[in-house]
Design an enzyme around this catalytic site. Structure first.
Site, mmCIF file in Angstrom:
data_model
loop_
_atom_site.group_PDB
_atom_site.id
_atom_site.type_symbol
_atom_site.label_atom_id
_atom_site.label_comp_id
_atom_site.label_asym_id
_atom_site.label_seq_id
_atom_site.Cartn_x
_atom_site.Cartn_y
_atom_site.Cartn_z
ATOM 1 N N LYS A 129 0.852 -1.191 0.000
ATOM 2 C CA LYS A 129 0.000 0.000 0.000
ATOM 3 C C LYS A 129 0.881 1.230 0.000
ATOM 4 O O LYS A 129 1.665 1.443 0.918
ATOM 5 C CB LYS A 129 -0.900 -0.026 1.237
ATOM 6 N N LYS B 16 -2.295 -1.528 -3.793
ATOM 7 C CA LYS B 16 -3.174 -0.369 -3.719
ATOM 8 C C LYS B 16 -2.367 0.902 -3.801
ATOM 9 O O LYS B 16 -1.356 0.996 -3.101
ATOM 10 C CB LYS B 16 -3.913 -0.446 -2.385
#
Ligand code: PBG
Ligand code: ZN
Length: 330
Positions: free
Chosen positions: A202, A255
């Site tokens: 992330k 992400k």
């Protein structure tokens, strides 16, 4: 050398001329089962408030969220990812509202499980929506995140989601050791059936902007670069991946999606776990804005962006377009 096009031996275009040939040879397909729909929950009843920076996305009270889940099931969407958005007055330094057994997300999990047994229920496990300072965990005196204390709270939160009946816990806070801490708590609490989807890779991204507006989770000071990854880094992602695998996660996530498709591909190649990707709020709003201005064809651009994620190697995609895309594919 013979450059006469009439005698071309190799012509990729020969395989593109007939629609049936194109259909037969298509390498990747999207299906509604690829999608997971994120849902923002609020307390109350009959509430469906549009989010300013994400036109077409709403904050829902549990009863309204149930209707959305009904749509998801009807269209063949696999699951929902739940986020709780609570009143400022319910927030504290540790985010304790997130492990209340009658908390917002817990109530939603129970209601969705009862109404739609076929739908996969995933809960985001983090604290930024629940802390008064807006960071993803508890802070120490110097303002840095106290990861040990945060891990203990993460165990409480994950266990309370499991007790409410969640299928998957998805820790998104980029806390070192979060997967093993959650696995340990789930197993000790007799919830070894609950799986862990780690936000393993992330990045500290500008594309989360609209989400922070939606979830009311903007940090009161500073940013998240002390725990989320630097967008410049690749090797570091492999280390995150290896650690999460060693800690026992069941699925991994990259992400955001579109600016990081190289990472989706790399994770797909480097591990045998399912790889998911999250088309985040900023990606949604960008497409939505351009389409509303008449600059892009929404349906074609959205489906193309999602297909790119599958081609990169994603097994499933978390997207605010889940319901629309499922309908378009329908
Ligand atoms: C919270 C969390 C964020 C997102 C998912 N979980 C925001 C953040 O890290 O600031 C972003 C999702 C989106 O932008 O759609 N840890
Ligand atoms: Zn967070």
């Amino acid at each position: 050398m013979n450059r006469n096009p009439l005698s071309l031996r190799h012509s990729p275009r020969r395989l593109r001329r007939h629609p049936a040939m194109r259909g037969m040879l298509q390498e990747h397909q999207l299906t509604p089962a690829d999608f997971i729909l994120p849902i923002f929950l609020v307390e109350g009843e009959g509430i469906r408030n549009e989010i300013g920076s994400m036109p077409g996305v709403f904050r829902h009270s549990v009863d309204s969220a149930l209707k959305l889940c009904g749509e998801a099931v009807a269209r063949g969407v696999s699951g929902v990812l739940l986020f709780g958005v609570i009143a400022e007055t319910c927030k504290d330094a540790g985010g304790s509202a997130s492990w209340d057994k009658d908390g917002l997300v817990q109530k939603a999990i129970r209601a969705i499980r009862a109404a739609y047994p076929d739908l996969l229920v995933i809960a985001d496990a983090c604290f930024c929506e629940y802390t008064d300072h807006g960071h993803c965990g508890i802070l120490s005196a110097d303002g840095d995140r106290d990861d040990n204390a945060t891990l203990e709270n993460l165990q409480r939160q994950a266990l309370s989601y499991a007790e409410a009946g969640v299928h998957v816990v998805a820790p998104s806070g980029m806390v070192d050791g979060m997967v093993s801490a959650i696995r340990e708590a789930l197993d000790a609490g007799c919830h070894s059936e609950v799986s862990i989807l780690s936000y393993a890779v992330k990045y500290a991204s500008a594309f989360y902007g609209p989400f922070r507006d939606a979830a009311d989770s903007t940090p009161q000071f500073g940013d998240r670069r002390a725990y989320q990854m630097d967008p410049a880094n690749r090797r570091e992602a492999f280390r995150e991946l290896d650690l999460d695998i060693a800690e026992g996660c069941d699925m991994v996530m990259v992400k955001p999606a579109m600016p990081y498709l190289d990472m989706v591909r790399d994770l797909r190649v480097r591990c045998d776990l399912p790889v998911l990707t999250y088309q985040v709020s900023g990606e949604y709003s960008m497409l939505q804005a351009a389409a509303r201005a008449g600059w892009l064809d929404l349906q074609r651009s959205v489906l193309e962006s999602l297909l790119g994620m599958k081609r990169a190697g994603a097994d499933a995609i978390i997207t605010y377009y889940a319901l629309d895309a499922a309908e378009w594919l329908g």
